[in-house]
Write a protein that holds these residues in place. Structure first.
Motif, PDB file in Angstrom:
ATOM      1  N   PHE A   1       0.824  -1.203   0.000  1.00 48.67           N
ATOM      2  CA  PHE A   1       0.000   0.000   0.000  1.00 48.67           C
ATOM      3  C   PHE A   1       0.862   1.259   0.000  1.00 48.67           C
ATOM      4  CE2 PHE A   1      -2.058   3.367   2.590  1.00 48.67           C
ATOM      5  CZ  PHE A   1      -3.045   3.713   1.684  1.00 48.67           C
ATOM      6  N   ASP A   2       0.516   2.201  -0.885  1.00 45.57           N
ATOM      7  CA  ASP A   2       1.238   3.472  -1.011  1.00 45.57           C
ATOM      8  C   ASP A   2       2.730   3.223  -1.269  1.00 45.57           C
ATOM      9  OD1 ASP A   2       1.527   6.197  -1.193  1.00 45.57           O
ATOM     10  OD2 ASP A   2       1.525   6.557   0.969  1.00 45.57           O
ATOM     11  N   LYS A   3       2.982   2.211  -2.098  1.00 47.10           N
ATOM     12  CA  LYS A   3       4.356   1.863  -2.469  1.00 47.10           C
ATOM     13  C   LYS A   3       4.482   1.926  -3.990  1.00 47.10           C
ATOM     14  CE  LYS A   3       5.833   0.124   1.652  1.00 47.10           C
ATOM     15  NZ  LYS A   3       4.632   0.116   2.462  1.00 47.10           N
ATOM     16  N   THR A   4       5.697   2.225  -4.446  1.00 48.54           N
ATOM     17  CA  THR A   4       5.970   2.159  -5.880  1.00 48.54           C
ATOM     18  C   THR A   4       6.486   0.757  -6.175  1.00 48.54           C
ATOM     19  OG1 THR A   4       6.469   4.513  -5.979  1.00 48.54           O
ATOM     20  CG2 THR A   4       7.276   3.143  -7.789  1.00 48.54           C
ATOM     21  N   LEU A   5       5.715   0.033  -6.950  1.00 44.56           N
ATOM     22  CA  LEU A   5       6.013  -1.363  -7.239  1.00 44.56           C
ATOM     23  C   LEU A   5       6.865  -1.498  -8.495  1.00 44.56           C
ATOM     24  CD1 LEU A   5       2.426  -2.827  -6.727  1.00 44.56           C
ATOM     25  CD2 LEU A   5       4.196  -2.404  -5.000  1.00 44.56           C
ATOM     26  N   ALA A   6       7.758  -2.466  -8.483  1.00 47.49           N
ATOM     27  CA  ALA A   6       8.536  -2.826  -9.673  1.00 47.49           C
ATOM     28  C   ALA A   6       7.855  -4.030 -10.306  1.00 47.49           C
ATOM     29  CB  ALA A   6       9.973  -3.156  -9.281  1.00 47.49           C
ATOM     30  N   ILE A   7       7.515  -3.894 -11.585  1.00 50.02           N
ATOM     31  CA  ILE A   7       6.756  -4.932 -12.274  1.00 50.02           C
ATOM     32  C   ILE A   7       7.525  -5.408 -13.492  1.00 50.02           C
ATOM     33  CG2 ILE A   7       4.619  -5.435 -13.511  1.00 50.02           C
ATOM     34  CD1 ILE A   7       3.752  -2.801 -11.597  1.00 50.02           C
ATOM     35  N   GLU A   8       7.800  -6.699 -13.506  1.00 54.61           N
ATOM     36  CA  GLU A   8       8.499  -7.309 -14.644  1.00 54.61           C
ATOM     37  C   GLU A   8       7.473  -7.589 -15.737  1.00 54.61           C
ATOM     38  OE1 GLU A   8      11.526 -11.054 -15.485  1.00 54.61           O
ATOM     39  OE2 GLU A   8      10.456 -10.912 -13.587  1.00 54.61           O
ATOM     40  N   LEU A   9       7.727  -7.032 -16.928  1.00 56.81           N
ATOM     41  CA  LEU A   9       6.741  -7.123 -18.002  1.00 56.81           C
ATOM     42  C   LEU A   9       6.828  -8.395 -18.831  1.00 56.81           C
ATOM     43  CD1 LEU A   9       6.615  -3.467 -19.381  1.00 56.81           C
ATOM     44  CD2 LEU A   9       4.884  -4.665 -18.044  1.00 56.81           C
ATOM     45  N   LYS A  10       7.989  -8.732 -19.283  1.00 57.25           N
ATOM     46  CA  LYS A  10       8.120  -9.856 -20.217  1.00 57.25           C
ATOM     47  C   LYS A  10       8.202 -11.173 -19.447  1.00 57.25           C
ATOM     48  CE  LYS A  10      10.073  -7.117 -23.935  1.00 57.25           C
ATOM     49  NZ  LYS A  10      11.159  -6.924 -24.898  1.00 57.25           N
ATOM     50  N   VAL A  11       7.028 -11.595 -18.971  1.00 60.06           N
ATOM     51  CA  VAL A  11       6.948 -12.828 -18.190  1.00 60.06           C
ATOM     52  C   VAL A  11       6.112 -13.831 -18.972  1.00 60.06           C
ATOM     53  CG1 VAL A  11       6.159 -13.847 -16.031  1.00 60.06           C
ATOM     54  CG2 VAL A  11       7.081 -11.528 -16.030  1.00 60.06           C
ATOM     55  N   ASN A  12       6.656 -15.017 -19.179  1.00 58.19           N
ATOM     56  CA  ASN A  12       5.888 -16.081 -19.822  1.00 58.19           C
ATOM     57  C   ASN A  12       4.857 -16.612 -18.831  1.00 58.19           C
ATOM     58  OD1 ASN A  12       7.340 -16.049 -22.272  1.00 58.19           O
ATOM     59  ND2 ASN A  12       8.948 -17.327 -21.378  1.00 58.19           N
ATOM     60  N   ILE A  13       3.665 -16.866 -19.333  1.00 55.17           N
ATOM     61  CA  ILE A  13       2.610 -17.384 -18.474  1.00 55.17           C
ATOM     62  C   ILE A  13       3.062 -18.684 -17.810  1.00 55.17           C
ATOM     63  CG2 ILE A  13       0.282 -18.356 -18.484  1.00 55.17           C
ATOM     64  CD1 ILE A  13       0.358 -15.314 -18.584  1.00 55.17           C
ATOM     65  N   SER A  14       3.842 -19.482 -18.511  1.00 52.58           N
ATOM     66  CA  SER A  14       4.320 -20.757 -17.955  1.00 52.58           C
ATOM     67  C   SER A  14       5.266 -20.547 -16.779  1.00 52.58           C
ATOM     68  CB  SER A  14       5.012 -21.580 -19.044  1.00 52.58           C
ATOM     69  OG  SER A  14       6.107 -20.863 -19.583  1.00 52.58           O
ATOM     70  N   ASP A  15       5.792 -19.320 -16.630  1.00 50.21           N
ATOM     71  CA  ASP A  15       6.707 -19.018 -15.528  1.00 50.21           C
ATOM     72  C   ASP A  15       5.981 -18.461 -14.293  1.00 50.21           C
ATOM     73  OD1 ASP A  15       8.916 -19.829 -17.000  1.00 50.21           O
ATOM     74  OD2 ASP A  15       9.228 -17.838 -17.854  1.00 50.21           O
ATOM     75  N   ILE A  16       4.665 -18.318 -14.384  1.00 54.37           N
ATOM     76  CA  ILE A  16       3.888 -17.843 -13.238  1.00 54.37           C
ATOM     77  C   ILE A  16       3.702 -18.999 -12.262  1.00 54.37           C
ATOM     78  CG2 ILE A  16       1.685 -16.892 -12.461  1.00 54.37           C
ATOM     79  CD1 ILE A  16       3.320 -14.921 -14.062  1.00 54.37           C
ATOM     80  N   SER A  17       4.044 -18.769 -11.006  1.00 54.19           N
ATOM     81  CA  SER A  17       3.947 -19.808  -9.974  1.00 54.19           C
ATOM     82  C   SER A  17       2.918 -19.430  -8.924  1.00 54.19           C
ATOM     83  CB  SER A  17       5.304 -19.982  -9.280  1.00 54.19           C
ATOM     84  OG  SER A  17       6.305 -20.351 -10.197  1.00 54.19           O
ATOM     85  N   ARG A  18       2.458 -20.418  -8.206  1.00 57.72           N
ATOM     86  CA  ARG A  18       1.587 -20.179  -7.076  1.00 57.72           C
ATOM     87  C   ARG A  18       2.339 -19.302  -6.069  1.00 57.72           C
ATOM     88  NH1 ARG A  18      -1.850 -23.822  -6.835  1.00 57.72           N
ATOM     89  NH2 ARG A  18      -0.404 -25.551  -7.080  1.00 57.72           N
TER      90      ARG A  18
END
Length: 200
Positions: free
Chosen positions: A63-80
């Motif tokens: 909350f009220d933080k500047t987040l770093a977001i990685e854009l080029k992520v393969n869906i297969s690399d998304i983990s629980r």
């Protein structure tokens, strides 16, 4: 008589086996509640200032933080356990945690998440309010003499959801604070990126 005893023993063994199978759990030893500090923001990372407390675990996490977001992520690399940056139903950018993966069955029973009938043993696997489980939350509120909607909070901690099956392109997301966050099925087409931490 012998046959009757044999049948009883077999029934007891079968009951024991089915009980053990349903009591299996699924753990996530990789994900922690800690959020990394990202010092170098490269070209494949965008920033977003998040102003909603749906992920609050007691320290205004995210909350009220500047987040770093990685854009080029393969869906297969998304983990629980990953925190995802996505387009919500209102067309706004939002974040939440991945609980269910494509093809899995998700169920919630009395505030506990089950994946393919296995109890999810993780810090995000059951109902929480600002980082507190049911027992800790009520103890804190009562000890401090706070006024609150006890009936509503009992309903939150006892929340149940019938089992649903995700398609091969769907994920199930839940905010870490069950009062403030949403529970939703999200199609991979709505993913924008993966939250990897805060920027300084």
């Amino acid at each position: 008589m012998k046959y009757s005893m044999l049948i009883i023993v077999l029934l007891l063994l079968m009951t024991g086996c089915s009980f053990n199978a349903s009591s299996e759990s699924l753990s996530d030893d990789k994900t922690t509640p800690d959020v990394a500090i990202i010092e170098n923001v490269g070209s494949e990372i965008i920033t977003h200032h998040h102003m909603y407390d749906n992920m609050d675990r007691g320290n205004h996490d995210y909350f009220d933080k500047t987040l770093a977001i990685e854009l080029k992520v393969n869906i297969s690399d998304i983990s629980r356990g990953d925190v995802i940056f996505f387009d919500n139903e209102d067309g706004e950018k939002d974040i939440s945690r991945v609980v269910g993966l494509p093809g899995e069955k998700i169920k919630i029973t009395k505030g506990q998440i089950y994946i393919n009938s296995k109890k999810l043993e993780a810090f995000y696997g059951n109902a929480h309010r600002v980082g507190l489980d049911k027992e800790s939350y009520f103890e804190k509120m009562d000890n401090e003499g706070n006024e609150y909607d006890k009936k509503g909070m009992i309903e939150l901690f006892e929340k149940s959801m019938k089992e649903i099956k995700l398609s091969d392109k769907e994920f199930y997301l839940i905010g870490d604070d069950w009062l403030r966050g949403k529970m939703m099925v999200l199609n991979e087409d709505n993913f924008v990126g993966k939250v990897i931490g805060y920027t300084e």
